[in-house]
Design a protein around this motif. Sequence first.
Motif, PDB file in Angstrom:
ATOM      1  N   GLY A 169      10.664  12.366 -44.823  1.00 36.79           N
ATOM      2  CA  GLY A 169      11.026  13.150 -43.649  1.00 36.79           C
ATOM      3  C   GLY A 169      11.102  12.412 -42.338  1.00 36.79           C
ATOM      4  O   GLY A 169      11.318  13.035 -41.294  1.00 36.79           O
ATOM      5  N   TRP A 170      10.939  11.081 -42.349  1.00 39.88           N
ATOM      6  CA  TRP A 170      10.922  10.352 -41.082  1.00 39.88           C
ATOM      7  C   TRP A 170      12.342  10.161 -40.556  1.00 39.88           C
ATOM      8  O   TRP A 170      12.987   9.154 -40.794  1.00 39.88           O
ATOM      9  N   LYS A 171      12.801  11.166 -39.844  1.00 36.67           N
ATOM     10  CA  LYS A 171      14.107  11.102 -39.189  1.00 36.67           C
ATOM     11  C   LYS A 171      13.951  10.352 -37.875  1.00 36.67           C
ATOM     12  O   LYS A 171      13.071  10.676 -37.065  1.00 36.67           O
ATOM     13  N   THR A 281       8.314  33.842 -52.962  1.00 35.54           N
ATOM     14  CA  THR A 281       7.480  32.651 -52.834  1.00 35.54           C
ATOM     15  C   THR A 281       8.190  31.702 -51.879  1.00 35.54           C
ATOM     16  O   THR A 281       9.354  31.343 -52.094  1.00 35.54           O
ATOM     17  N   ILE A 282       7.484  31.323 -50.802  1.00 36.73           N
ATOM     18  CA  ILE A 282       8.063  30.487 -49.747  1.00 36.73           C
ATOM     19  C   ILE A 282       7.165  29.274 -49.584  1.00 36.73           C
ATOM     20  O   ILE A 282       5.956  29.422 -49.349  1.00 36.73           O
ATOM     21  N   ARG A 283       7.730  28.069 -49.674  1.00 43.33           N
ATOM     22  CA  ARG A 283       6.871  26.886 -49.597  1.00 43.33           C
ATOM     23  C   ARG A 283       7.660  25.660 -49.138  1.00 43.33           C
ATOM     24  O   ARG A 283       8.877  25.611 -49.220  1.00 43.33           O
ATOM     25  N   GLN A 284       6.906  24.698 -48.645  1.00 37.83           N
ATOM     26  CA  GLN A 284       7.441  23.402 -48.241  1.00 37.83           C
ATOM     27  C   GLN A 284       8.560  23.531 -47.209  1.00 37.83           C
ATOM     28  O   GLN A 284       9.724  23.175 -47.448  1.00 37.83           O
ATOM     29  N   THR A 285       8.186  24.052 -46.024  1.00 37.23           N
ATOM     30  CA  THR A 285       9.118  24.163 -44.906  1.00 37.23           C
ATOM     31  C   THR A 285       8.689  23.244 -43.774  1.00 37.23           C
ATOM     32  O   THR A 285       7.514  22.909 -43.636  1.00 37.23           O
ATOM     33  N   TYR A 286       9.666  22.863 -42.938  1.00 35.44           N
ATOM     34  CA  TYR A 286       9.332  22.039 -41.772  1.00 35.44           C
ATOM     35  C   TYR A 286       8.479  22.830 -40.797  1.00 35.44           C
ATOM     36  O   TYR A 286       7.496  22.313 -40.262  1.00 35.44           O
ATOM     37  N   ASP A 287       8.834  24.076 -40.555  1.00 37.73           N
ATOM     38  CA  ASP A 287       8.088  24.911 -39.622  1.00 37.73           C
ATOM     39  C   ASP A 287       7.325  25.986 -40.383  1.00 37.73           C
ATOM     40  O   ASP A 287       6.539  25.689 -41.245  1.00 37.73           O
ATOM     41  N   THR A 288       7.602  27.220 -40.069  1.00 33.02           N
ATOM     42  CA  THR A 288       6.791  28.318 -40.582  1.00 33.02           C
ATOM     43  C   THR A 288       7.435  28.981 -41.801  1.00 33.02           C
ATOM     44  O   THR A 288       8.649  28.959 -41.971  1.00 33.02           O
ATOM     45  N   GLY A 289       6.598  29.570 -42.641  1.00 33.29           N
ATOM     46  CA  GLY A 289       7.125  30.272 -43.802  1.00 33.29           C
ATOM     47  C   GLY A 289       7.884  31.520 -43.411  1.00 33.29           C
ATOM     48  O   GLY A 289       8.976  31.787 -43.923  1.00 33.29           O
ATOM     49  N   PHE A 349       0.066  21.834 -44.626  1.00 35.90           N
ATOM     50  CA  PHE A 349       0.149  20.770 -45.625  1.00 35.90           C
ATOM     51  C   PHE A 349       1.547  20.675 -46.230  1.00 35.90           C
ATOM     52  O   PHE A 349       1.707  20.400 -47.409  1.00 35.90           O
ATOM     53  N   SER A 350       2.562  20.916 -45.418  1.00 35.86           N
ATOM     54  CA  SER A 350       3.933  20.822 -45.919  1.00 35.86           C
ATOM     55  C   SER A 350       4.398  19.369 -45.900  1.00 35.86           C
ATOM     56  O   SER A 350       3.700  18.466 -45.425  1.00 35.86           O
ATOM     57  N   TRP A 351       5.633  19.156 -46.370  1.00 32.84           N
ATOM     58  CA  TRP A 351       6.197  17.810 -46.377  1.00 32.84           C
ATOM     59  C   TRP A 351       6.301  17.241 -44.968  1.00 32.84           C
ATOM     60  O   TRP A 351       6.321  16.016 -44.788  1.00 32.84           O
ATOM     61  N   ALA A 352       6.325  18.124 -43.944  1.00 34.76           N
ATOM     62  CA  ALA A 352       6.512  17.664 -42.566  1.00 34.76           C
ATOM     63  C   ALA A 352       5.208  17.581 -41.775  1.00 34.76           C
ATOM     64  O   ALA A 352       5.239  17.295 -40.579  1.00 34.76           O
ATOM     65  N   ALA A 353       4.077  17.800 -42.412  1.00 34.45           N
ATOM     66  CA  ALA A 353       2.815  17.928 -41.683  1.00 34.45           C
ATOM     67  C   ALA A 353       2.478  16.708 -40.835  1.00 34.45           C
ATOM     68  O   ALA A 353       1.953  16.847 -39.727  1.00 34.45           O
TER      69      ALA A 353
END
Length: 443
Positions: A169-171, A281-289, A349-353
């Motif tokens: 995710g390092w843009k 089921t909502i998971r692994q977002t940059y911001d909020t679910g 604890f998402s991919w963007a944390a």
Amino acid sequence: MMLGRRRFLELIGAAAVTAGVPSALAAPPAATVPSPAYANARFVSSGGDDANPGTKAAPWQTLGRVRAALDTGEVGRGDAVLLRRGDVFWGSLKVPVLKGTTGAFTLGSYGSGALPQINGYKVSTDAWALHSPNVWKLNLTAGSGQFTGNTAGTSTDVGFLKAGGTIHGWKRWNLADLAQDWDFYSDDTHVYVKLGASPGAGVEIAVKQQGFRPASNTNASDLHILGHGAHGVGIYGTQNAQVTDCLIEEIGGSPVSKNTRYGNGVEIWIGCANVLVQGNTIRQTYDTGTTMQGSAEGSNVAWTDCRFVGNTIENCNQSLEVWSRGKPAAGTGHIRCSFTDNDCRDAGFSWAATIRPDQAGMGTHLLTYDVELPCDIEIARNSFVGAKDNFVRSSGTGRQIPEGIRTHSNTISLDSGQKIAYQHPETIEQLEAWHSRTGNGQA
């Protein structure tokens, strides 16, 4: 009352709940779904043909054909489009204003197996070219021939990369800033990746687009929405809509403005009414679910009867976000809205944390800020298990949950010693003191 690795307490201060660690991420089980009877049902399969009539025996093939049918009124209110389970449909789908006067348009599934995918990834071929030492580039423009998957997608604005099952995710905002392996930068044509060898084929590239955008009088269910650099589901100016029993994951990271990234699982923007988001089921977002947010503009001044019910929200940076801007007046703000019976796990604890510029206290289940319009929101009977930082983060004087947001009968589980609220003194062991001082969470 220490159970396992966490202290488990009810938000209303009652008995402890069962100990344990949140379960591993798992997709909903495969199922066979009977096709309901509709006056006009069209079927879509990756093995079909857009020249077909769209029957179950001779289905359409693409989301583009679905959109064309919606645009012309070939399907509309009271009709259904069903995607074949186990198939992948590349791109995204925005439902236009529906033709017809009664009933709802249904987007669902048929057949057996895994949920049908609305998949936004552009998938690289082995066509990377060396741009400079240890920097590789790939042409992401539609028709370049250098990627498969979402080949019709016009955006080249990358939110994240996924390779070998790992999200990168390092843009970076300038090509010269690429510094470590898998750093990336994108312009109007290419994505550039820092790596000692070619990234090769099979890199999944999420670009700026929303996975699904329903119109008023739309019911969507049993979909797997993934690989989109903007929101998974964006709901705008919509009335009488439902999103149920979907899996929404791997979302966000593209810029909403210069140097600011975004991406929510399900976003309900101001101006919506009678919207139900249930059983997803909502998971692994940059911001909020999940979020209900926006600035009052024109006739769009309120969220009315918008509900999140019985969803599982896990590994998002926040579970629920509420914000509003505008001049308070009668009929504005959140009206009879609710967030109830949801299972929220491991916020922050998402991919963007670890790549967000705004990390302080943002790994939280409940995020409220800039709430300028009136609130009428019930948050009840939810489970909030595990958080990187705290249970709630609010802005404003004293960082209090805004008046009109009623939290009660919820259960929270935080590590021993964790703060209940950002910049508040109380830890989870001092829950009653927090209740007494703030008045939050009382039955």
